[in-house]
Design a protein around this motif. Structure first.
Motif, PDB file in Angstrom:
ATOM      1  N   THR A   5      -0.379   5.342   0.320  1.00  0.00           N
ATOM      2  CA  THR A   5      -1.650   6.040   0.512  1.00  0.00           C
ATOM      3  C   THR A   5      -1.718   7.446  -0.076  1.00  0.00           C
ATOM      4  O   THR A   5      -2.757   8.092   0.000  1.00  0.00           O
ATOM      5  CB  THR A   5      -1.992   6.114   2.015  1.00  0.00           C
ATOM      6  OG1 THR A   5      -0.920   6.770   2.708  1.00  0.00           O
ATOM      7  CG2 THR A   5      -2.187   4.716   2.590  1.00  0.00           C
ATOM      8  N   LYS A  53      -3.066   0.199  -3.617  1.00  0.00           N
ATOM      9  CA  LYS A  53      -3.270  -0.853  -2.637  1.00  0.00           C
ATOM     10  C   LYS A  53      -2.505  -2.083  -3.102  1.00  0.00           C
ATOM     11  O   LYS A  53      -2.361  -2.318  -4.305  1.00  0.00           O
ATOM     12  CB  LYS A  53      -4.759  -1.196  -2.502  1.00  0.00           C
ATOM     13  CG  LYS A  53      -5.623  -0.088  -1.917  1.00  0.00           C
ATOM     14  CD  LYS A  53      -5.376   0.072  -0.426  1.00  0.00           C
ATOM     15  CE  LYS A  53      -6.338   1.069   0.202  1.00  0.00           C
ATOM     16  NZ  LYS A  53      -6.086   1.232   1.645  1.00  0.00           N
ATOM     17  N   ASP A  75       0.839  -1.200   0.000  1.00  0.00           N
ATOM     18  CA  ASP A  75       0.000   0.000   0.000  1.00  0.00           C
ATOM     19  C   ASP A  75       0.875   1.251   0.000  1.00  0.00           C
ATOM     20  O   ASP A  75       1.915   1.302   0.661  1.00  0.00           O
ATOM     21  CB  ASP A  75      -0.888   0.046   1.248  1.00  0.00           C
ATOM     22  CG  ASP A  75      -1.925  -1.067   1.264  1.00  0.00           C
ATOM     23  OD1 ASP A  75      -1.993  -1.836   0.277  1.00  0.00           O
ATOM     24  OD2 ASP A  75      -2.661  -1.167   2.254  1.00  0.00           O
TER      25      ASP A  75
END
Length: 294
Positions: free
Chosen positions: A73, A101, A71
């Motif tokens: 973000t 992700k 991941d």
């Protein structure tokens, strides 16, 4: 910078063979561009292909595609470098990689390789960012045996990645080719071509003599649809001359049968066409394809 060159030396081994086959600038598109990715970038974005897809904004457009390993973000600006003959390093630019992700496929476009800034011997893109790091816990190994196993696993998975990268690039190329084919439009065609169309109009024209003597100067333009089965429908005036001349041009347009329909993506479709005619003082005609109708 020392760290950068150490990583370069390691990463360039992966692409050395393909780099020898790479020639810049491209002779056709899309073209596979050799690349190397630092471990820090690969930890998040496992880049599996870089394609040069054409010219753009004074440089060249490149599509970067791959699968997320972990991941991330936020969007992140990542540095690209040109590697030229002799492993000389030149900054290509910083480009935003998407937030991802784990397991997510990504694909995005950058513009680079501007005239006067790109090394003539450009061979490889090196993708690296000094400020990006792998989480500390991911770096820890408990025993020498684990380190050796980790190195063996990396070598194995890297060999798989090279095969997967080729498959990913080929799949992207096929997808781009399919998208281009789906956008290709061919214009409708009158049987025998434009010359046959003009001949038909002239030979079947009935001059409205009274209209010519009074106000016959000018051009009548009629827009109509050639349907997917080659028939003419929906004719309407876009420009008028006078009533009798206009009616004669409309009569002729409605006689135009047997068109070869337009196509989009290889499939017949409806298309808008315009025909213009002037009768006096001499016959003139023109026809143009306007657009396909969804």
């Amino acid at each position: 910078m020392r760290k950068l060159f150490v990583l370069l030396t390691m990463s360039l081994l992966v692409v050395a063979a393909s780099a020898q086959k790479f020639s810049w600038p491209p002779k056709s598109y899309p073209m596979k561009v050799p690349f190397a990715v630092s471990e820090e970038v690969k930890y998040y974005w496992d880049v599996q292909g870089v394609l040069c897809t054409g010219r753009g904004n004074g440089g060249y457009k490149f599509r970067v595609l791959g699968t997320a390993n972990h991941d991330f973000t936020v969007s992140r600006s990542i540095n690209f470098y040109y590697i030229s003959t002799g492993n000389k390093t030149t900054v290509a630019g910083a480009y935003y990689f998407p937030k991802v992700k784990e397991g997510q496929q990504f694909s995005f476009e950058i513009v680079s390789a501007f005239a006067g800034y790109t090394p003539a011997g450009f061979q490889v893109f090196y993708i690296h960012d000094e400020m990006l790091s792998i989480p500390k816990e991911e770096k820890e190994t408990k025993t020498i045996g684990n380190i050796q196993q980790k190195d063996a696993d990396r070598a194995y998975y890297d060999s798989i990645r090279i095969v997967d990268s080729i498959a990913a690039v080929e799949a992207a190329e096929a997808e781009m080719a399919a998208e281009r084919a789906a956008r290709v439009v061919t214009a409708p065609k009158y049987p025998g071509g434009t010359k046959a169309l003009y001949t038909f109009l002239q030979e079947n024209m009935r001059k409205p003599q009274i209209a010519i003597e009074t106000a016959g100067y000018g051009t009548t333009t009629i827009e109509f649809i050639v349907t997917s089965d080659g028939t003419v429908t929906g004719a309407n005036y876009k420009r008028r001359c006078n009533e009798r001349v206009d009616k004669e041009v409309m009569r002729l347009v409605n006689m135009l049968e047997g068109w070869i329909p337009a196509t989009k993506g290889g499939q017949p479709c409806n298309a808008v066409v315009q025909v213009s005619m002037s009768i006096f003082p001499s016959f003139k005609a023109s026809a143009q394809f306007v657009r396909v109708v969804q």
